[in-house]
Design an enzyme around this catalytic site. Structure first.
Site: not given
Ligand code: LLP
Length: 434
Positions: A246, A350-351
């Site tokens: 996160g 096309c969006e």
């Molecule tokens: N652990 C779990 C259970 C998760 O669901 C996620 C991310 C992470 C770890 C890793 O999180 P990070 O350290 O990368 O923040 N597609 C979105 C982000 C979706 C994140 C989903 N879960 C974007 O492009 O911002």
């Protein structure tokens, strides 16, 4: 391999942009555009920064969140640097193993694990399943029993903390689909402890992504700590706490940087000082976010009502984040002329949503110029598609002076070949019959 101290290793040299020791234009000339380019040194730098931020913790497990970037070259680099993997599907489990991640460093998260996925991971081995419901625990116990195995598990708890991230990537509020409510945890653990083929050893939490403040994490971890004490006094032998991922990265250098791994580590040490468990971390974006760029070529520039439209050969199918989350990615010319202008940067899809930037102050560019979208190592290629029947973008990994295509472009021939005509239409292929 893992050297260097700059925030990232994309830099100007003699007026043109390089990734480590490789000019981006050289990659474009050989591989074409659009293409994702990843810097090994940048990834390694982030691994080291996180490790040193977590110093003092007893044997933490850093399980890279594969969803951020599942490319084999990326994961092999991280596996060699000693990272494990956080996977959320059978596909991610298989890709992690294929890239050389040690099974005993894999945690299996995800809201809807199927029986087949459970069987796959149990057979290949893993560190822990992070369960999301009692029903999932019951299914896993049945699957493990049928294989004569025991599954190590923890529950992902939902601490009901507003993470302050974009609503589409917030996961720890009560109304989100993730985890079990903290108030129901005691009953869930009691039920899991009765199940014959589960070893209840952990607790897990993940409240959202691209977090730019430590406060929500601090509150969530504090709640998890309280719950853990309750669970321990109820007789559960909790030895593992998975604190999720996160931590945000800096997309716009004009803004304040998010908390550093050192700040994060200090908070974690403070909150968890008396927990007496092994900590697991699941960083994704932090490790790969600014280790990648999307290199694209300007097709042409056309006038717009307020600002010119820079039409580039990358589109929302290649980098979905701006269309999906209104995400902001810095856009730079590969050979900046020194002149700036205000422009809209769009793809050919096309969006209207296929817009990367509106009224953006940026390097002035012209047809055929190369540009990069920065901070495109995480959730970028991983979320790409072939929408508008565009090829799936190629990916390149750079390591010092070396570079290699780590995923060739999946071209339209392969898309056509992947489709099948039903027998009642087979005679029609190649044109309408009269
Ligand atoms: N652990 C779990 C259970 C998760 O669901 C996620 C991310 C992470 C770890 C890793 O999180 P990070 O350290 O990368 O923040 N597609 C979105 C982000 C979706 C994140 C989903 N879960 C974007 O492009 O911002």
């Amino acid at each position: 391999m893992c050297v260097g101290s700059a925030m990232d290793h994309f830099h100007l040299r003699d007026g043109e942009l390089y990734c480590e020791e490789v000019p981006l234009a050289a990659i474009a000339a050989e591989v074409g555009t659009p293409v994702y380019i990843y810097s090994s040194a940048t990834m390694c730098r982030h691994v080291e920064a996180l490790r040193s931020g977590l110093e003092g913790l007893d044997d933490p497990l850093i399980a890279y969140a594969v969803k951020a970037n599942p490319n084999a070259g990326v994961m092999a680099t991280l596996a060699m640097a000693g990272l494990g993997a956080d996977v959320v599907s059978g596909g991610e489990y298989r890709r992690a193993i294929a890239a050389g991640v040690a099974p005993q460093k894999i945690v299996f998260s995800g809201v809807g694990k199927t029986e087949a996925e459970m069987r796959l991971a149990l057979k290949g081995g893993l560190y822990q399943f992070n369960l999301e419901s009692v029903a999932e625990a019951e299914m896993l116990s049945a699957v493990a029993s049928s294989m004569g195995l025991t599954a190590a598990v923890g529950f992902r708890v939902n601490p009901d903390v507003a993470a302050g991230a974009h609503s589409k990537i917030t996961t720890g509020a009560a109304e989100n689909k993730f985890g079990i409510a903290i108030g129901e945890a005691l009953d869930a653990y009691a039920r899991a402890a009765e199940l014959p083929a589960l070893k209840v050893q952990g607790i897990a939490v993940h409240i959202g992504s691209q977090l730019t403040s430590l406060d929500p994490l601090d509150r969530a971890f504090t709640r998890v700590g309280e719950l853990m004490r309750t669970l321990k006094s109820a007789g559960h032998d909790i030895r593992v706490a998975d604190l999720g991922g996160g931590l945000g990265v800096l997309y716009d250098p004009a803004l304040a940087p998010p908390p550093s791994p050192a700040d994060y580590g200090a908070m974690v040490r403070r909150v968890t000082s008396d927990w007496g468990v092994r900590l697991v971390f699941e960083p994704g974006r932090l490790i790969v976010g600014n280790a990648g760029v999307l290199l694209s070529r300007v097709i042409r520039v056309k006038p717009g009502a307020a600002h010119p439209f820079v039409i580039v050969d990358a589109a929302m199918n290649d980098l979905m984040r701006p269309a999906l989350y209104d995400a902001w990615h810095k856009i730079d010319a590969v050979r900046p002329s020194g002149e700036c202008w205000t422009a809209n940067v769009v793809g050919p899809v096309c969006e209207t949503g296929d817009t990367f930037a509106t009224a953006r102050e940026m390097d002035r560019v012209d047809a055929d110029d190369l540009i990069v979208f920065r901070t495109a190592g995480a959730y970028a290629a991983a979320m790409s598609s072939t929408y508008n029947s565009r090829p799936l973008t190629a990916e390149v990994l750079v390591d010092g002076e070396r570079w290699a295509v780590v995923r060739p472009r999946i071209d339209v021939d392969r898309l056509i070949a992947a489709d099948r005509l039903p027998n009642w239409l087979a005679g029609c292929a190649g044109g309408p019959s009269s």
